[in-house]
Design an enzyme around this catalytic site. Structure first.
Site, PDB file in Angstrom:
ATOM      1  N   HIS A  36      37.240  15.381  -5.911  1.00 14.37           N
ATOM      2  CA  HIS A  36      37.943  16.066  -4.924  1.00 14.37           C
ATOM      3  C   HIS A  36      37.254  17.119  -4.351  1.00 14.37           C
ATOM      4  O   HIS A  36      37.819  18.203  -3.832  1.00 14.37           O
ATOM      5  CB  HIS A  36      39.250  16.642  -5.948  1.00 14.37           C
ATOM      6  CG  HIS A  36      40.067  15.884  -6.403  1.00 14.37           C
ATOM      7  ND1 HIS A  36      41.305  15.801  -5.883  1.00 14.37           N
ATOM      8  CD2 HIS A  36      40.183  14.828  -7.304  1.00 14.37           C
ATOM      9  CE1 HIS A  36      42.184  14.850  -6.339  1.00 14.37           C
ATOM     10  NE2 HIS A  36      41.515  14.356  -7.376  1.00 14.37           N
ATOM     11  N   THR A  37      36.031  17.112  -4.096  1.00 13.14           N
ATOM     12  CA  THR A  37      35.198  17.994  -3.291  1.00 13.14           C
ATOM     13  C   THR A  37      35.214  17.600  -1.952  1.00 13.14           C
ATOM     14  O   THR A  37      34.898  18.557  -1.123  1.00 13.14           O
ATOM     15  CB  THR A  37      33.796  18.209  -3.940  1.00 13.14           C
ATOM     16  OG1 THR A  37      33.507  16.730  -4.235  1.00 13.14           O
ATOM     17  CG2 THR A  37      33.659  18.883  -5.153  1.00 13.14           C
ATOM     18  N   ASP A  38      35.608  16.373  -1.653  1.00 17.74           N
ATOM     19  CA  ASP A  38      35.228  15.846  -0.221  1.00 17.74           C
ATOM     20  C   ASP A  38      36.357  16.626   0.778  1.00 17.74           C
ATOM     21  O   ASP A  38      35.796  17.285   1.697  1.00 17.74           O
ATOM     22  CB  ASP A  38      35.416  14.454  -0.271  1.00 17.74           C
ATOM     23  CG  ASP A  38      36.820  13.901  -0.584  1.00 17.74           C
ATOM     24  OD1 ASP A  38      37.632  14.643  -1.268  1.00 17.74           O
ATOM     25  OD2 ASP A  38      37.154  12.845  -0.422  1.00 17.74           O
ATOM     26  N   LEU A 118      36.818   0.814  -7.251  1.00 13.21           N
ATOM     27  CA  LEU A 118      35.433   0.512  -7.121  1.00 13.21           C
ATOM     28  C   LEU A 118      35.328   0.392  -5.389  1.00 13.21           C
ATOM     29  O   LEU A 118      34.343   0.120  -4.920  1.00 13.21           O
ATOM     30  CB  LEU A 118      34.809  -0.539  -7.705  1.00 13.21           C
ATOM     31  CG  LEU A 118      34.866  -0.726  -9.251  1.00 13.21           C
ATOM     32  CD1 LEU A 118      34.251  -1.720  -9.791  1.00 13.21           C
ATOM     33  CD2 LEU A 118      34.004   0.624  -9.647  1.00 13.21           C
ATOM     34  N   SER A 120      36.912  -1.805  -2.921  1.00 13.91           N
ATOM     35  CA  SER A 120      36.794  -3.254  -2.388  1.00 13.91           C
ATOM     36  C   SER A 120      37.077  -3.029  -0.888  1.00 13.91           C
ATOM     37  O   SER A 120      36.689  -3.665  -0.040  1.00 13.91           O
ATOM     38  CB  SER A 120      37.510  -4.112  -2.844  1.00 13.91           C
ATOM     39  OG  SER A 120      38.944  -3.818  -2.800  1.00 13.91           O
ATOM     40  N   ASP A 165      33.201   6.615   0.651  1.00 13.12           N
ATOM     41  CA  ASP A 165      33.482   5.134   0.230  1.00 13.12           C
ATOM     42  C   ASP A 165      32.682   4.556   1.232  1.00 13.12           C
ATOM     43  O   ASP A 165      31.762   3.428   0.994  1.00 13.12           O
ATOM     44  CB  ASP A 165      34.819   4.527   0.185  1.00 13.12           C
ATOM     45  CG  ASP A 165      35.775   5.200  -0.875  1.00 13.12           C
ATOM     46  OD1 ASP A 165      35.034   6.146  -1.612  1.00 13.12           O
ATOM     47  OD2 ASP A 165      36.865   4.948  -1.008  1.00 13.12           O
TER      48      ASP A 165
END
Ligand code: ADP
Ligand code: MG
Length: 371
Positions: A36-38, A118, A120, A165
């Site tokens: 949650h730092t982004d 993950l 995808s 991501d």
């Protein structure tokens, strides 16, 4: 070529009756630390996993095929809320960036579990973007390609997500993690040779539907923005530990997680550079406690996994991803992952939790054109 790349190539040949012109693949990712730092302008430290989405591509008139869905779709059908929206979105985003791509056809095969956290979705975007960049000889920078993928996901597919991501999938290197500054979008590879020190990352998918995820996420985001306003800073990235005394209640708890988590990401980076894995592990446990107590995004399943990992002597463990369900990771000794997974499965059954699913891997290579 990797097996998954062979599968995509075979699917292309079978479907379209010709060999593909090129094959690319891109990995999923996990985040080692920095949750949650982004959206607070801070830091994250993901690494690529050894599961990938591969695409075989060539010039053609817009046919798409996925072996995972065993289904053909068309590029020009427009958004239809299917998997084909990812390649469509990437092609759209090229156009928005003023780099129109021509007609192509593509066959996909992936072994990144779908919808497990993950990423995808980033893997299919990154594989597509790299394949199209090569097929149409655009030669764009990987960071630009990552931003383009994020735009495809945010604006075309319609899923809000940070840049982590896509950065991880496109910029990670084997045996490394990737420190990303989510404000400047600078990224640095950081050595993470777990094989050498006999450690493995074990992911535990608790299979708990992230039911409260959307409201919980929006709510945390709003609380962080309020705390930043109270402190008179642009984003919580700019707040210091000493400032926290000026906050109280919910704002204090949420801001304390963000401020300490950003510091932990930088400390973890130092620990990796020094090869200090016990310190990395300590920071992971501290990150989990902060998410459990201050940010309040953990669940009893995620807490149970982390407690069991700690009791089993794993160097580190924490919730990973947005929380409210989903996955946790442990940094575990390679010979001990099976036993830990077994213990967790048994304990979950005893407590009446869903049966968890485990994946293990070391930090893997980012997106590549295989041929
Ligand atoms: P996550 O990113 O956590 O795996 P998402 O819901 O964001 O979950 O993305 C999953 C979606 O990405 C799938 O439902 C599908 O539409 C698309 N996708 C991922 N891998 C493939 C693949 N190999 N072939 C086709 N679509 C894929
Ligand atoms: Mg996704």
């Amino acid at each position: 070529m990797r097996e998954i790349e062979e599968q995509a190539a075979e699917a292309y040949t079978e479907r379209f009756g010709e060999n593909p012109e090129l094959i690319a693949s891109a990995p999923g990712r996990i985040n080692l630390i920095g949750e949650h730092t982004d959206y607070n302008g801070g830091f994250v430290l993901p690494c690529a996993v050894s599961r990938r989405v591969a695409v075989a591509a060539g010039h053609g008139s817009g046919e798409l095929y996925s072996t995972n869905f065993d289904e053909g779709r068309r590029m020009d059908d427009g958004k239809d809320s299917s998997w084909a929206d990812y390649p469509r979105g990437v092609a759209w985003a090229f156009g928005e960036a003023g780099r129109e791509v021509g007609d192509f056809r593509a066959a996909y095969a992936g072994d990144v579990p779908l919808g497990s956290g993950l990423s995808s979705s980033a893997a299919i975007e990154a594989a597509t973007v790299l394949a199209l960049d090569a097929l149409f000889r655009l030669d764009m920078d990987r960071r630009e390609l990552a931003v383009l993928c994020q735009r495809a996901e945010n604006e075309f597919v319609g899923v809000q997500s940070g840049i982590m991501d896509q950065y991880a999938s496109l910029l990670c290197e084997e045996g490394s993690a990737l420190l990303v500054d989510c404000r400047s979008l600078e990224a640095q590879n950081v050595p993470l040779d777990l094989e050498k020190v006999n450690l493995t990352l074990l992911v535990c998918d608790t299979r708990v539907e992230r039911g409260l995820a959307d409201t919980g996420y929006n709510d945390r985001r709003a609380a962080c923005e309020r705390a930043a306003r109270t402190l008179g800073v642009k984003e919580l990235r700019d707040a210091r530990k000493e400032d926290l005394g000026r906050l109280s209640g919910e704002e204090l708890k949420r801001a304390r997680h963000i401020v300490t988590e950003n510091a932990r990401v930088l400390e973890a980076t130092d620990a990796l550079r020094a090869g200090d894995f016990p310190d990395l592990g300590r920071l992971m446990y501290a990150s989990h406690a902060s998410m459990r107590d201050d940010f309040e995004i953990s669940t009893r399943e995620l807490d149970a996994f982390v407690e069991l990992a700690e009791a089993a002597g794993a160097p580190g463990a924490r919730l990973t991803g947005a929380g409210f369900g989903g996955c946790a990771i442990a940094l575990a000794r390679t010979g001990e992952t099976e036993a830990l997974a077994r213990d967790v499965t048994r304990a979950f059954a005893e407590r009446g939790f869903e049966e968890p699913v485990f994946y293990k891997f070391g930090p893997s290579a980012g997106a590549e054109v295989a041929r």
